[in-house]
Design an enzyme around this catalytic site. Structure first.
Site, PDB file in Angstrom:
ATOM      1  N   GLU A  49       0.895  -1.147   0.000  1.00  6.00           N
ATOM      2  CA  GLU A  49       0.000   0.000   0.000  1.00  6.00           C
ATOM      3  C   GLU A  49       0.935   1.199   0.000  1.00  6.00           C
ATOM      4  OE1 GLU A  49      -3.263  -0.749   0.057  1.00  6.00           O
ATOM      5  OE2 GLU A  49      -4.038   1.300   0.164  1.00  6.00           O
ATOM      6  N   ASP A  60      -3.853  11.562   8.276  1.00  3.85           N
ATOM      7  CA  ASP A  60      -2.622  10.981   8.805  1.00  3.85           C
ATOM      8  C   ASP A  60      -2.122  11.655  10.070  1.00  3.85           C
ATOM      9  OD1 ASP A  60      -1.845   8.827   6.934  1.00  3.85           O
ATOM     10  OD2 ASP A  60      -1.974  10.461   5.474  1.00  3.85           O
ATOM     11  N   TYR A 174     -11.006  -1.561   3.081  1.00  5.38           N
ATOM     12  CA  TYR A 174      -9.972  -1.077   3.987  1.00  5.38           C
ATOM     13  C   TYR A 174     -10.685  -0.711   5.285  1.00  5.38           C
ATOM     14  CZ  TYR A 174      -5.641   1.304   5.381  1.00  5.38           C
ATOM     15  OH  TYR A 174      -4.483   1.674   6.015  1.00  5.38           O
TER      16      TYR A 174
END
Ligand SMILES: Cc1ncc(COP(=O)(O)O)c(C=O)c1O
Lengths: 268, 393
Positions: A49, A60, A174
């Site tokens: 990934e 993030d 995911y």
């Protein structure tokens, strides 16, 4: 080019989930990044990934933010990212998924971005800041280009949305293990096993779990909950950050850790 | 989501899955309460007694004399907290209360939105966290102290350039981990749906009042309405009152920073290209590949690379026009309003005044321009002092 379907069917015979490792392309620089990814492949990563660094990665935490900065400072660009995926794919034929932010795709031209990266060896492109509600903007360019689709499910996604997401996903779901951004965590979220269980009942699309998976025990727990893949991100990106002055140790730490995880998710 | 939140092709909700349920909940809450009798009454009462609405429309005669046409100021600077921001924070704060939320978070650039949120946190007894870039904390330190006095926690953001964009990034990250009990009180008419719609709704009072005041006090509508544009909330608020008055020119003034040529500015609508940041499609300052540019402006509140989606549409349709004022012109305007009227404008609002100064002598003397004086300049005195030291006399 190996597809997700082929890989997950091979792994189901081996009765173990996929080991998926995440890196930011070009972190800390192009050549080291290639070596790092090759090391991860040699250590047993089944899927890569890869992130293309972005100026404003809102999904993030600090570890990957810093990786984005390192990669951008060393000159990473969309063009070079394409060269990177091609290089990696030539090294070994394992599926590659991109995980990135929409603006870089939008500026390049969505259709062209998807076709060009498919040609460069990419299997799927997960757009972090695009939810299933806007899936129409990317699914037909993606399938047109020969890419699989990957979408996220989070702990606050309700059942109706889960079904919708599953119905539009061809690669894997995911599954975000916790409410929050990427980053290593001491403990595994106590809701993730139930979340995986629920998804597995709901769909036959592979279910992979990421965000916060930081120890072999975390991976083992996720595997025994029935996940089809375990995604390790910040933990291994942290090995890069912690060993910027010592490349041998950087590569050794990544290799050792991925080996331990692989061991933890393999049937005894 | 019930609505698409689009203004033409602009806007939308480009956010990670984890934020979708909470944006849906916000949309549902907004449409449930915004016309609710009790909600409307409570907000009206607070707007009057707490914030100080209606704000006056003031004929700035000596400033008018300088520019050679009639300039009226919509005095949002006189509101509690010193800026238009309180209109939005009262509205959203009350919405948070009606939705049963107990914690507030907000981003801030100039500290005006942070302060206005901290005030409302104190008013409603809600725990409040304000995300603010380290550069902004330094240059708007008075507001930081005020926020703390109101009981808010100010969280310094080191990332990026330490300005508004970085504060929003981290507020969004924090929200992602605290969606269950935290209300994100967004400060401008930008970001993901439903914020542009919600913020506009709570700022339309500026436009509605201004139009009424023009008719009552001047006896006619103005020829133009001028406002500074950061994210776009004070501008959309005052523009909304005149949207259907086709003869009223709407003019937005962005931050020209050092200069447009230098690349060090925040003139998003003037020179940006369409892109996606912070959950919305809008004009955006970015490089060829789509990496977002760092911006620069003497005013922290305009130092932002994106802009509200409705302004993008207004630009494309030509209903509004957007220009930029450079830092030096803005400092001139700050000084001129202070000298001619005894009113210190916020550096943000001074952008709108700078545009009028640049038009000195270019309009007929009967021309009427209304400026949204979105905030007062007390917070900016030390910046002005540094950039324009006074001769000791
Ligand atoms: C006084 C004042 N005016 C204008 C702005 C810019 O915001 P907006 O464009 O949303 O009105 C700010 C932002 O901090 C402000 O403090």
């Amino acid at each position: 080019m190996k597809t997700y379907k082929q890989l997950f069917s091979e792994l189901s015979k081996l009765k173990r989930p996929a080991l998926i490792s995440f890196f930011v392309i070009g972190d800390p620089d192009f050549d080291t990044s290639v070596q790092i990814v090759k090391t991860a492949i040699d250590a047993g990563a089944d899927i890569l990934e890869l992130g293309i660094p972005f100026s404003d990665p809102i999904a993030d935490g600090p570890t990957i933010q810093k990786a984005d900065i390192r990669a951008r400072n060393s000159g990473m660009s969309v063009q070079k990212a394409m060269e990177f995926t091609r290089t990696v794919r030539d090294y070994k034929d394992i599926p590659i998924g991109l995980l990135m932010y929409y603006n870089l795709i939008y500026q390049y031209g969505t259709q062209k971005f998807f076709s060009d990266f498919h040609e460069a060896g990419v299997n799927s492109i997960l757009v972090a800041d695009l939810s299933i509600d806007d899936a129409d903007e990317i699914t037909s360019p993606a399938t047109g280009a020969g890419l699989d689709t990957v979408f996220m499910v989070t702990p606050n996604t309700d059942t109706k949305r889960m079904k919708l997401i599953a119905s539009r996903t061809t690669g894997f779901i995911y599954t975000v293990s916790l409410l929050g951004v990427t980053g290593s965590r001491e403990k595994l979220s106590d809701t993730v096993e139930a979340l995986v269980g629920k998804l597995k009942k709901l769909t036959s699309v592979p279910v992979c779990v990421g965000f916060g998976i930081s120890k072999p025990e975390h991976a083992a727990a996720v595997a025994s909950a029935g996940a089809d893949g375990v995604i390790i991100g910040s933990k291994i990106v942290g090995f890069i950050e912690n060993n910027l002055g010592n490349k041998e140790k950087m590569l050794a730490d990544i290799s050792t850790f991925l080996g331990e995880v692989k061991n933890a998710i393999s049937p005894r | 989501m019930k609505y698409k939140g689009r203004f033409g092709d602009y806007g939308g909700f480009y956010v990670p899955e984890v934020l979708m349920p909470v944006l849906e909940e916000l949309e549902e809450g907004f449409y449930r309460f915004y016309e609710d009798k009790q909600f409307v009454a409570e907000l009206a009462q607070l707007s009057k007694d707490y914030a100080g609405r209606p704000s006056p429309l003031y004929h700035a005669k000596r400033f008018s004399e300088y520019v050679g046409f009639k300039v009226y100021l919509k005095r949002e600077d006189l509101l509690h907290g010193g800026a238009h921001k309180v209109n939005n924070t009262l509205g959203q704060g009350l919405l948070a209360k009606y939705m049963g939320k107990t914690k507030l978070i907000a981003e801030t650039g100039a500290g005006q939105h942070g302060l206005a949120t901290a005030m409302i946190g104190a008013l409603f007894g809600m725990e409040t966290k304000i995300f603010m870039g380290v550069v902004d904390i330094e240059r708007q330190s008075v507001n930081v102290h005020k926020m703390k006095l109101c009981g808010a926690e100010v969280i310094p953001i080191e990332g990026g350039t330490g300005t508004l964009k970085d504060a929003i990034n981290d507020a969004l990250r924090y929200w992602t981990a605290h969606v269950t009990d935290t209300f994100y009180l967004f400060g401008s008419a930008c970001g993901p749906h439903p914020y542009p719609t919600i913020v506009k709704h709570f700022q339309t009072c500026i436009g509605t009042e201004t139009r009424r005041q023009c008719l009552a006090e001047i006896g006619k509508l103005p020829d133009m309405v001028v406002a500074c544009v950061g994210g776009g909330s004070n501008a959309i608020g005052i523009f909304s009152g005149f949207m259907d008055d086709k003869d009223v020119k709407l003019l937005g003034v962005e931050a020209g920073g050092r200069s447009l040529n230098s690349g060090r500015h925040a003139a998003t609508l003037v020179v940006g290209r369409v892109g996606i940041l912070h959950g919305a499609k809008s004009y955006l300052l970015q490089d060829k590949e789509g990496q977002v540019h760092e911006t620069e402006s003497v005013s922290a509140g305009l130092d932002y690379p994106a802009v509200g989606p409705e302004h993008c549409l207004l630009k494309d349709t030509g209903r509004a026009e957007y220009v930029a004022a450079e830092d030096d012109e803005v400092l001139d305007a700050f000084e001129l309003l202070s000298k001619t009227e005894g009113i210190l404008p916020a550096l943000e609002s001074a952008h709108a005044l700078a545009y009028l100064m640049s038009q000195k002598g270019k309009f007929d003397p009967d021309t009427i321009a209304v400026v949204n004086l979105s905030g007062r300049g007390d917070k900016d005195v030390s910046i002005v002092e540094r950039r324009r030291p006074l001769m000791s006399s």
